[in-house]
Design a protein around this motif. Structure first.
Motif, short mmCIF file in Angstrom:
data_model
loop_
_atom_site.label_atom_id
_atom_site.label_comp_id
_atom_site.label_asym_id
_atom_site.label_seq_id
_atom_site.Cartn_x
_atom_site.Cartn_y
_atom_site.Cartn_z
N GLU A 213 10.87 -81.40 -2.20
CA GLU A 213 9.44 -81.47 -2.53
C GLU A 213 9.02 -80.21 -3.29
OE1 GLU A 213 5.14 -81.66 -0.16
OE2 GLU A 213 7.00 -82.13 0.90
N ILE A 214 9.52 -79.08 -2.84
CA ILE A 214 9.20 -77.81 -3.52
C ILE A 214 9.80 -77.79 -4.92
CG2 ILE A 214 9.63 -75.32 -3.52
CD1 ILE A 214 9.51 -75.45 -0.45
N TYR A 215 11.06 -78.21 -5.04
CA TYR A 215 11.73 -78.17 -6.34
C TYR A 215 11.07 -79.13 -7.34
CZ TYR A 215 15.30 -75.83 -3.54
OH TYR A 215 15.96 -74.97 -2.70
N LYS A 216 10.61 -80.27 -6.85
CA LYS A 216 9.93 -81.23 -7.73
C LYS A 216 8.59 -80.64 -8.21
CE LYS A 216 11.91 -85.62 -6.17
NZ LYS A 216 11.66 -86.92 -5.50
N ALA A 217 7.91 -79.97 -7.31
CA ALA A 217 6.63 -79.36 -7.68
C ALA A 217 6.86 -78.25 -8.70
CB ALA A 217 5.95 -78.79 -6.43
N GLN A 218 7.91 -77.48 -8.54
CA GLN A 218 8.24 -76.43 -9.50
C GLN A 218 8.58 -77.03 -10.86
OE1 GLN A 218 11.45 -74.49 -7.45
NE2 GLN A 218 10.12 -73.02 -6.41
N ILE A 232 16.10 -81.29 -12.99
CA ILE A 232 15.86 -79.88 -12.62
C ILE A 232 15.81 -79.74 -11.10
CG2 ILE A 232 14.18 -78.00 -12.66
CD1 ILE A 232 13.40 -78.94 -15.48
N ALA A 233 15.05 -80.63 -10.45
CA ALA A 233 14.90 -80.59 -8.99
C ALA A 233 16.25 -80.83 -8.30
CB ALA A 233 13.88 -81.61 -8.54
N THR A 234 16.99 -81.80 -8.80
CA THR A 234 18.31 -82.11 -8.22
C THR A 234 19.26 -80.93 -8.38
OG1 THR A 234 18.03 -84.48 -8.68
CG2 THR A 234 20.28 -83.69 -8.29
N GLY A 235 19.20 -80.29 -9.52
CA GLY A 235 20.05 -79.12 -9.76
C GLY A 235 19.74 -77.98 -8.82
N ARG A 236 18.45 -77.78 -8.55
CA ARG A 236 18.05 -76.71 -7.63
C ARG A 236 18.44 -77.04 -6.19
NH1 ARG A 236 12.15 -75.24 -10.39
NH2 ARG A 236 13.05 -74.04 -12.12
N PHE A 241 22.31 -76.14 -1.52
CA PHE A 241 23.47 -76.49 -0.71
C PHE A 241 24.58 -75.45 -0.85
CE2 PHE A 241 22.11 -81.15 -1.04
CZ PHE A 241 21.64 -81.18 0.26
N LYS A 242 24.81 -75.00 -2.06
CA LYS A 242 25.89 -74.03 -2.30
C LYS A 242 25.59 -72.67 -1.69
CE LYS A 242 27.49 -76.29 -6.53
NZ LYS A 242 27.59 -76.22 -8.01
N GLU A 243 24.33 -72.36 -1.55
CA GLU A 243 23.96 -71.08 -0.96
C GLU A 243 23.84 -71.15 0.56
OE1 GLU A 243 20.31 -70.15 -2.90
OE2 GLU A 243 21.29 -69.25 -4.66
#
Length: 286
Positions: A213-218, A232-236, A241-243
Motif C-alpha cells: 500500500e505504501i509503495y503504491k502510494a509512493q 515500481i511498487a512490485t519492484g520495491r 523481501f531481499k532486505e
C-alpha cells in the motif's frame, strides 16, 4: 488452619519474589495474614529477596543453547539490575543452568520454566539463590524452546542478543562440523541483520499488504502510467523481501551471494538439502 488461596500465594510471591512453595508455607504459618507471612519469609533468610524484588531490572543477558544432537534448542532472557552483574561469570553460570533446565523440560513460558528441574532443584529456587548471591533483583523475563531437524545458535559477544535458527534437513547430519559451521554463519547473520522472517513465505500477509500500500502510494506520486506504477511498487516489494527475509539477504561473509545461495552451496557439498525453516531471536529488553 486457614485456607490459603492461589491468589494469596501469587500476591505474596509478587511482593517478595520468593518461591511459590516458600510463599505457601509462610502463609500457612501466618494463618493467611500477608504482613506476617512477609515477616516469616524475612526470618527465613529471604529478606534480601523481599527488599530487592521490586527493583528495576534493566540489564541482563540473553543465552541460547542447543542439544548435543543439534535437534533442540532453548533461549532465555535473564534480567538483573546492573551491567556489572550481567557480565559476571556467576551470573552467566546461573543463566546457563536455567537454559539447560528449560531445554530439558521443553519449557515455553516463564512459569513452566520456573517449575522445571535444574539439577535437583527448581529453576525458581535457582533464581532465589541468584538473588542472594549476586545481591540484585534477578528475573527470568522470557524463555522459548524449539525442535527441528537441525538447530544452530549464536550469542553475540555483548551477551545482549542471541538467536536459534531452525533448519529442515535431508541427508545431512546436524552434528557434522560442516553443518554446524553453516548454521552458525546463518545464525550470526540473523543477529547482525535483524530479518523479520526466514523467507518471504513466512512474512505476515498483513505486513506485505501494508508495505504494498505504501509503495503504491509512493509510485502514484510519480505521475507515471498505472502500469508503470504497478511495476515500481512490485519492484520495491521485492527489495523489501531481499532486505527483510533471512534467506534472501546478502550474505555478510560474502556480498556476492545471498544467504540462500550460501546454504545451498553447503548442502550440495554435503550431498543433501538444507532449508532455513525459521528462527527465534531475543534482544535484551525487547
Amino acid at each position: 488452619m486457614a485456607q490459603i488461596t492461589a491468589a494469596q500465594v501469587k500476591e505474596l510471591r509478587e511482593i517478595t519474589g520468593a518461591g511459590m512453595m516458600e510463599c505457601k508455607k509462610a502463609l500457612v504459618e501466618a494463618e493467611g495474614d500477608l504482613d506476617k507471612a512477609i515477616d516469616v519469609l524475612r526470618t527465613r533468610g529471604l529478606a534480601a529477596v523481599a527488599k530487592k524484588a521490586g527493583r528495576a531490572t534493566n540489564e541482563g543477558a540473553i543465552l541460547a543453547i542447543v542439544s548435543d544432537d543439534a535437534t533442540a534448542g532453548a533461549i532465555i532472557e535473564l534480567d538483573c539490575e546492573t551491567d556489572f552483574v550481567a557480565i559476571n561469570e556467576k551470573f552467566k553460570a546461573y543463566a546457563e543452568k536455567i537454559a539447560r533446565a528449560a531445554l530439558a523440560a521443553g519449557a515455553n513460558d516463564v512459569e513452566a520454566c520456573k517449575a522445571a528441574d535444574a539439577d535437583g532443584e527448581t529453576v525458581e529456587a535457582v533464581l532465589t539463590d541468584a538473588i542472594h548471591v549476586m545481591g540484585e533483583n534477578i528475573q527470568l523475563a522470557r524463555v522459548a524452546t524449539v525442535q527441528a531437524d537441525g538447530i544452530a545458535s549464536y550469542v553475540h559477544t555483548d551477551g545482549k542478543k542471541a538467536v536459534l535458527v531452525l533448519f529442515d534437513l535431508e541427508g545431512i547430519d546436524p552434528t557434522s562440523a560442516e553443518f554446524q559451521t553453516c548454521g552458525r554463519d546463518v545464525a550470526m547473520q540473523a543477529v547482525a541483520m535483524s530479518p523479520i522472517a526466514a523467507n518471504r513465505e513466512a512474512v505476515d500477509e498483513a505486513v506485505i499488504a501494508h508495505e504494498m500500500e505504501i509503495y503504491k502510494a509512493q509510485a502514484a506520486e510519480s505521475g507515471k502510467p498505472e502500469a508503470i506504477q504497478e511495476k515500481i511498487a512490485t519492484g520495491r516489494l521485492e527489495k523489501f523481501f531481499k532486505e527483510q527475509c533471512l534467506a534472501e539477504q546478502t550474505f555478510v561473509k560474502d556480498n556476492d551471494i545471498t544467504v540462500l545461495q550460501y546454504v545451498n552451496g553447503v548442502a550440495k557439498q554435503l550431498g543433501g538439502s538444507i532449508k532455513i525453516a525459521g528462527f527465534v531471536r531475543f534482544l535484551l529488553g525487547e
